[in-house]
Design a protein around this motif. Sequence first.
Motif, short mmCIF file in Angstrom:
data_model
loop_
_atom_site.label_atom_id
_atom_site.label_comp_id
_atom_site.label_asym_id
_atom_site.label_seq_id
_atom_site.Cartn_x
_atom_site.Cartn_y
_atom_site.Cartn_z
N GLN A 29 0.79 -1.23 0.00
CA GLN A 29 0.00 0.00 0.00
C GLN A 29 0.83 1.28 0.00
O GLN A 29 0.30 2.36 0.24
N LEU A 30 2.12 1.15 -0.28
CA LEU A 30 2.99 2.32 -0.36
C LEU A 30 3.75 2.30 -1.67
O LEU A 30 4.16 1.24 -2.14
N ALA A 81 -3.56 4.23 -6.10
CA ALA A 81 -3.27 5.30 -5.14
C ALA A 81 -4.52 6.09 -4.80
O ALA A 81 -5.27 6.49 -5.69
N ASP A 82 -4.75 6.32 -3.51
CA ASP A 82 -5.84 7.20 -3.09
C ASP A 82 -5.37 8.23 -2.07
O ASP A 82 -6.18 8.93 -1.47
N ALA A 83 -4.06 8.33 -1.89
CA ALA A 83 -3.47 9.38 -1.06
C ALA A 83 -2.12 9.74 -1.64
O ALA A 83 -1.33 8.86 -2.03
N GLY A 110 -9.50 9.94 -4.01
CA GLY A 110 -8.63 10.09 -2.86
C GLY A 110 -8.31 11.55 -2.57
O GLY A 110 -9.01 12.47 -3.01
N TYR A 111 -7.20 11.75 -1.85
CA TYR A 111 -6.81 13.08 -1.41
C TYR A 111 -5.32 13.29 -1.66
O TYR A 111 -4.54 12.33 -1.72
N GLY A 165 -10.59 13.45 -8.17
CA GLY A 165 -11.68 12.76 -8.85
C GLY A 165 -12.94 13.58 -9.00
O GLY A 165 -13.91 13.11 -9.58
N GLU A 166 -12.95 14.80 -8.46
CA GLU A 166 -14.11 15.69 -8.59
C GLU A 166 -13.63 17.05 -9.07
O GLU A 166 -12.79 17.69 -8.43
#
Length: 284
Positions: A29-30, A81-83, A110-111, A165-166
């Motif tokens: 996850q990294l 990836a979501d961060a 994500g952010y 994503g927005e």
Amino acid sequence: MNEMLNDAKEQIKSPDEYQKKAAEIKATQLLGIELLSSIYMLAILNMILMGDGSSNILNKDSLTDFTGNYGFGKTNDKFPADAFVLNPPYSAPGNGMNFVEKALSMMQKGYAAIIIQNSAGSGKATEYNKRILKHSTLLASIKMPVDLFIGKSSVQTNVYVFRVGEAHKKDDVVKFIDFSNDGYTRSNRKKASNNLKDTDHAKERYQEVVDLVRFGKGKRRLFTEKEYYEGTINPENGTDWNQTAPIDIKPTLEDFKKTVSDYLAWEVSNLLKNQDCEDERLGK
């Protein structure tokens, strides 16, 4: 990574399940990308010495060589990836916003948080910024202390926080935070044992910034109204990311009373001075 592990520990009560999740975080996850071979090797050695697992660290150019895939193991799969966290080179195009645009364009959700020279948000990266806002929302613009990198750099930096994503809409609220006073006093003494001292509720201030970004003005405690401001930006502008709280210049009744009082005091003072001069002229 520590934040990810802490979140897992809070949510997973079984020690065995937590250990399995911690291993998964460290192994899959990294993802890190480093162009310089020497820095890449240092990062790998640090991961081994710290016991951080077989994390995906790639010795590549993130702008030209990286396709978004895992570096090891699942090399045919995209890294989900979501961060995203970045401190780009400020000498790069757009003060480094070219790296940000590339990274966010490869994320589905994500952010992201970046720390960058603040001129990137006020004219040095206009076209990059406008393209980024077509797929990501600017949530917060945080002005950091000018001496944040004392001894290495004295440039003014900002942290920009995005929801990926927005697309950013013109009515989306942006949190503008003046974090010039982060509670720390810094020095540049080479032989000092500690060049960073908490002199004004630093830990509480950093936590409040996190809360303000997440929840808004209802979490304001230590920050003044001048240091926290909620406003909007024009997604088609790209140069209005560094805003400050508007100053109310409309005069109040108290302002009027003070002006009249100051004027009367000035008139009385002049009358007394003139009277003294007249008495001296007449020899009184």
